[in-house]
Design an enzyme around this catalytic site. Structure first.
Site, PDB file in Angstrom:
ATOM      1  NE  ARG A 140      -6.089  -7.820   0.534  1.00 39.68           N
ATOM      2  CZ  ARG A 140      -6.713  -6.644   0.715  1.00 39.68           C
ATOM      3  NH1 ARG A 140      -7.740  -6.565   1.539  1.00 39.68           N
ATOM      4  NH2 ARG A 140      -6.295  -5.565   0.094  1.00 39.68           N
ATOM      5  NE  ARG A 188      -4.794  -2.337  15.712  1.00 40.40           N
ATOM      6  CZ  ARG A 188      -5.525  -1.481  16.413  1.00 40.40           C
ATOM      7  NH1 ARG A 188      -5.471  -0.194  16.144  1.00 40.40           N
ATOM      8  NH2 ARG A 188      -6.312  -1.894  17.382  1.00 40.40           N
ATOM      9  CD  GLU A 243     -12.044  -5.540   3.611  1.00 45.13           C
ATOM     10  OE1 GLU A 243     -11.274  -4.588   3.478  1.00 45.13           O
ATOM     11  OE2 GLU A 243     -12.451  -6.218   2.665  1.00 45.13           O
ATOM     12  NE  ARG A 249      -6.999  -0.409  -4.144  1.00 47.77           N
ATOM     13  CZ  ARG A 249      -7.426  -1.606  -3.867  1.00 47.77           C
ATOM     14  NH1 ARG A 249      -7.806  -1.901  -2.639  1.00 47.77           N
ATOM     15  NH2 ARG A 249      -7.494  -2.535  -4.810  1.00 47.77           N
ATOM     16  CG  HIS A 257      -1.804  -0.974   1.475  1.00 44.40           C
ATOM     17  ND1 HIS A 257      -2.175  -1.852   0.505  1.00 44.40           N
ATOM     18  CD2 HIS A 257      -2.521  -1.316   2.565  1.00 44.40           C
ATOM     19  CE1 HIS A 257      -3.075  -2.695   0.981  1.00 44.40           C
ATOM     20  NE2 HIS A 257      -3.292  -2.398   2.226  1.00 44.40           N
ATOM     21  CG  ASP A 313     -12.377  -1.030   2.992  1.00 45.45           C
ATOM     22  OD1 ASP A 313     -12.425   0.052   2.392  1.00 45.45           O
ATOM     23  OD2 ASP A 313     -11.687  -1.979   2.620  1.00 45.45           O
TER      24      ASP A 313
END
Length: 881
Positions: free
Chosen positions: A394, A579, A504, A711, A139, A541
């Protein structure tokens, strides 16, 4: 207001002066004086001196195009250097200089737990069985380029070298000269990436963190843990214990990222093996120089033969196999055919000869030698293994269901996607218990399904030590988990892999306990997972969906109920916390977060994502990494053996009352107000964030769509850039104001004193409110937002002001962060450097949008300067998304 510690202030001053020297050298004295004028005006503006705001804006508005980049870069670079000084101070203060700020040691925590009644034998057992896994995720909110990070690391090393009272004047001069060179190099290096990193680039960055920091930090930490455990319990850490593990999503996270394919994952697996072999080779070379003695056990001599230096003989054979392994991995990466004969593939192949040497040294009475560098290498081998990191995979639940559906359709068994959950489960369990393959030999699936199957094949080819968890996003039913197990089995998987549902959204979190209960009720599944289950809790999310207050309470309750459900079925539950670095994504001090989890939910195992720039802040330097490992370990041990109190019924009632109001208030704005999305797009740099080559993932899950498709990282990043910080407080304002008007403040103060969960929530809210800035948010609005939408902006700023007043009233403080003066002063020091960047960013955004409206391209200088302001503000805020 507490001042910065003198040593920290001196380092900030020194680095600032050296940066000033570089600026005076190039682009010159005139630009340097202009920058100093802007900085002085920003300081005066913060002191609210008469007319200072107009002076600052006038200075910035008069900048010529040739001055834009040097000015923005100067403020950005200072903020990066200030961060370095603070980061080093965090290590320095833990060396005993300032005990009031030090991280509590392992030994201190162990002794405190014993004093509270924990049996030493139980303490030893719990620490020996500990499983703390850090999952490095791409990310990248990491704005800085790797080339600059390497320079920053050496600057930190120079600060450490200066931190000795016995330096000769010439030695001090040499260090400062090296600092001068490094700061000049950083100043003259382009700080902005111009090409988005690939998923493989991201994985290489993760491996570099291990090579440059964790490789050294892990064995040092484990030595400290061993000593502390021996002192507290009379027994040290078992030789094969691996309380810390490192996993990664880099190259494995394909949820919404089309750039992560099975070929990428395969390459990352191979790169990890190449890097591991290379690192262990360095260790073995050093060990062969150390282990020159001739005394050895019969067990070792049986392997080494008649060699006069039996340890070197055994290690030479291991060295040769490591070289073969490295060459094999390199050839595979380059797509070349290569013989796998003699390579190290299973972890036992690496640990066995090392432990053979260790046992021999002990049997010969050479304990001191055995427990030297050899022990460090053994512990690295047990912690990191031959794969170096455990790669998580994932993928979104519907992709697996589609793959199974295509198989079922091809075989003429029906329309799988239209089946009920019971029908799906019955089919999946029949197939999982069948010995025949399901996938037809000549079947040609669709391209999307072929990719899912190819990924499963790559996973099936790995050793268990190379695999982390298979995380299923948007999971909601047992069939979502069983689909993955079936696909992996069809691909040839023989060892069970952890399959982890990710919950989520608010609805997901609410339904998670029932979903897991239904899964645990399947005897076949409990046998498959051997009564050990991991569940991932999504922070990002859920907060975007429901607001931070409601999300935090939903996460807490989901963990409570999941812990209860697992207990009912006799399943050991590990919670995987997704997190981020910011409060809006579950961030904040790690030990506080762990110690505020529901009692019983941290049961000797804990898994957590470490994202973007937070990886560098926590693990970027060896001593910093050692400190972070200590902090996490003490928190997990304490949360396991001395958990916080359970929530009292009246506290639950108060949280339900608060979150009922916060949820409605949040969604009324974000979902129901038609002006909200247009305001968000205009007031923040959200649309321009794509200009920053932050990572391999697209900013949106879908090319079109509103906030729901965005996102969580750019959602947080955008509000942080213009200092409204909306995701972290919206909804809390109404809840806390209603609580004050209803006379609930005494109850909330009681909760703050007695309930770590609520205290941590309020403290994190206070921290983010201290980073908000009403004046700057209003300036963005006045510069960028159309008149009809400004009504909403005025309302949001008033609500932010209300939230600030209510938090101060709740905490009975006149100023925010009255209880955290060091952090408050840190923000105060940064403001004169971030303020000009904010004002400039708003102006650059205006020019960019006006050019776009005319169908023109904004000038390259303005576009580059805009990117620098984003990086600089991110550095000033210390976290981005």
């Amino acid at each position: 207001m507490t001042e910065l510690h003198p040593d920290l202030r001196e380092n900030v001053r020194l680095l600032g002066e050296l940066l000033g020297e570089s600026i005076r050298q190039y682009p010159g004295q005139e630009v340097y004086e202009l920058i100093e004028s802007i900085r002085a005006a920003a300081k005066a503006d913060r002191r609210q001196e008469s007319g200072s705001d107009q002076r600052l804006i006038r200075l910035l508005s008069e900048l010529g195009d040739h001055q834009l980049l040097p000015v923005t870069r100067a403020f950005n670079q200072f903020l990066n250097l200030a961060n370095l000084a603070e980061q080093y101070h965090g290590i320095r203060r833990n060396r005993g200089h300032f005990s009031d700020l030090a991280v509590e040691s392992l030994g201190e925590v162990f002794e405190r737990l014993k004093h509270q009644g924990v049996d030493p034998a139980e303490l030893h057992q719990r620490v020996s069985d500990l499983r703390i896994e850090f999952v490095l995720t791409a990310h990248p909110t990491e704005v800085a380029r790797r080339t600059l990070i390497m320079k920053y690391d050496e600057i930190s090393a120079c600060l450490g070298a200066l931190d000795h009272s016995d330096l000769l004047p010439s030695e001090r001069d040499d260090i400062i000269e090296r600092l001068r060179q490094l700061v000049a190099e950083a100043w003259n290096t382009d700080e902005i990436r111009h090409h988005r990193p690939t998923a493989v680039d991201e994985a290489k960055w993760g491996f570099a963190v291990i090579e440059n920091s964790l490789w050294e930090a892990l064995p040092k930490f484990l030595r400290s843990l061993d000593r502390s455990l021996l002192s507290a319990t009379g027994q040290g850490l078992p030789l094969d214990a691996s309380p810390i593990r490192i996993a990664s999503w880099m190259g494995g996270d394909r949820d919404g990222n089309p750039n992560v394919t099975h070929k990428v994952s395969e390459q990352v697996f191979l790169l990890g093996r190449w890097m591991a072999a290379d690192l262990y080779l360095r260790d073995i070379k050093a060990l062969r120089a150390e282990l020159s003695m001739g005394d050895a056990s019969e067990e070792l001599r049986a392997v080494a033969g008649d060699s006069r230096e039996p340890y070197r003989q055994v290690l030479a054979e291991l060295r040769d196999r490591l070289k073969k392994t490295r060459d094999w991995a390199e050839a595979r990466i380059n797509g070349q055919p290569v013989d796998a004969e003699g390579i190290l593939f299973q972890n036992h192949d690496l640990t066995a000869p090392l432990e053979l040497c260790y046992r021999s040294l002990l049997s010969c009475g050479l304990d001191t030698i055995a427990n030297g560098p050899l022990l460090d290498t053994i512990r690295r081998a047990h912690t990191l293994g031959l794969p170096l990191v455990r790669l998580d995979i994932r993928q979104e639940a519907s992709r697996h269901a589609e793959a199974v559906a295509e198989m079922v359709d091809y075989l003429g068994l029906g329309d799988y996607l239209s089946w009920s959950e019971d029908e799906r489960q019955a089919f999946l369990l029949r197939e999982l218990q069948s010995r025949r393959p399901l996938v037809p030999r000549h079947w040609q699936p669709s391209e999307a399904v072929r990719e899912v199957l190819d990924t499963c094949e790559v996973v099936a080819q790995q050793t268990p030590e190379a695999l982390g968890s298979y995380v299923i996003s948007m999971a909601s039913t047992p069939s979502d988990v069983l689909n993955v197990i079936l696909l992996l089995r069809e691909a040839g998987m023989t060892d069970p892999m952890r399959v982890v549902p990710l919950f989520e959204t608010l609805d997901d979190l609410s339904g998670a306990p029932d979903s897991m209960s239904a899964l645990f009720a399947i005897d076949w599944y409990r046998n498959y997972c051997q009564d050990r289950q991991e569940v991932m809790i999504g922070y990002s999310d859920s907060a975007k969906d429901a607001g931070q207050m409601m999300a935090a309470w939903a996460q807490y309750q989901a963990q409570e109920r999941l812990t209860e459900v697992a207990g009912q079925f006799g399943v050991h539950l590990t919670l995987f916390h997704g997190r981020g670095g910011t409060v809006g994504r579950g961030g904040g001090p790690a030990n506080r977060a762990i110690l505020s989890q529901p009692p019983g939910s941290v049961n000797g195992s804990f898994r957590i994502t470490e994202q973007g720039e937070m990886i560098r802040f926590k693990f970027g330097l060896p001593r910093l990494a050692e400190q972070s490992l200590t902090l996490y370990t003490t928190a997990v041990v304490e949360a396991t053996l001395a958990p916080p109190p359970a929530a009292q019924p009246e506290w639950r009632e108060a949280m339900d009352w608060l979150t009922c109001r916060s949820l409605k208030a949040y969604r009324d704005v974000v979902r129901e107000n038609p002006d909200f999305v247009p305001y968000f797009r205009q007031a923040t740099p959200e649309q321009a964030l794509g200009k920053l080559a932050l990572g391999s993932r697209p900013a949106r899950r879908k090319a079109t769509g509103g906030v729901e498709s965005l996102r969580a990282i750019p959602w947080i990043f955008a509000w942080t850039q213009m200092r409204l910080m909306l995701p972290s407080w919206l909804g809390s304002d109404v809840a806390l104001e209603d609580a004050a008007e209803s006379g609930l403040l005494p109850r909330l103060r009681e909760m703050m004193v007695q309930w770590p969960f609520f205290k941590t929530y309020i403290d994190m809210l206070e921290m983010v409110l201290a980073k908000a800035d009403l004046r700057i948010a209003e300036y963005y609005e006045q510069t960028l937002v159309e008149e009809p939408l400004r009504v909403l902006g005025a309302d949001l700023r008033e609500r932010l002001a209300v939230c600030i007043r209510q938090v101060k009233a709740l905490k009975q403080e006149d100023e925010l962060l009255a209880g955290a003066p060091v952090f408050a002063q840190s923000m105060k020091v940064r403001n004169p450097y971030t303020d000009p960047l904010h004002y400039l960013q708003a102006e650059f955004l205006r020019r960019d949008r006006e050019s776009e409206a005319r169908g023109e391209q904004v000038s390259e200088t303005v576009e580059q300067a805009l990117k620098v302001t984003m990086a600089g503000i991110a550095a000033g805020m210390r976290n981005t998304g």
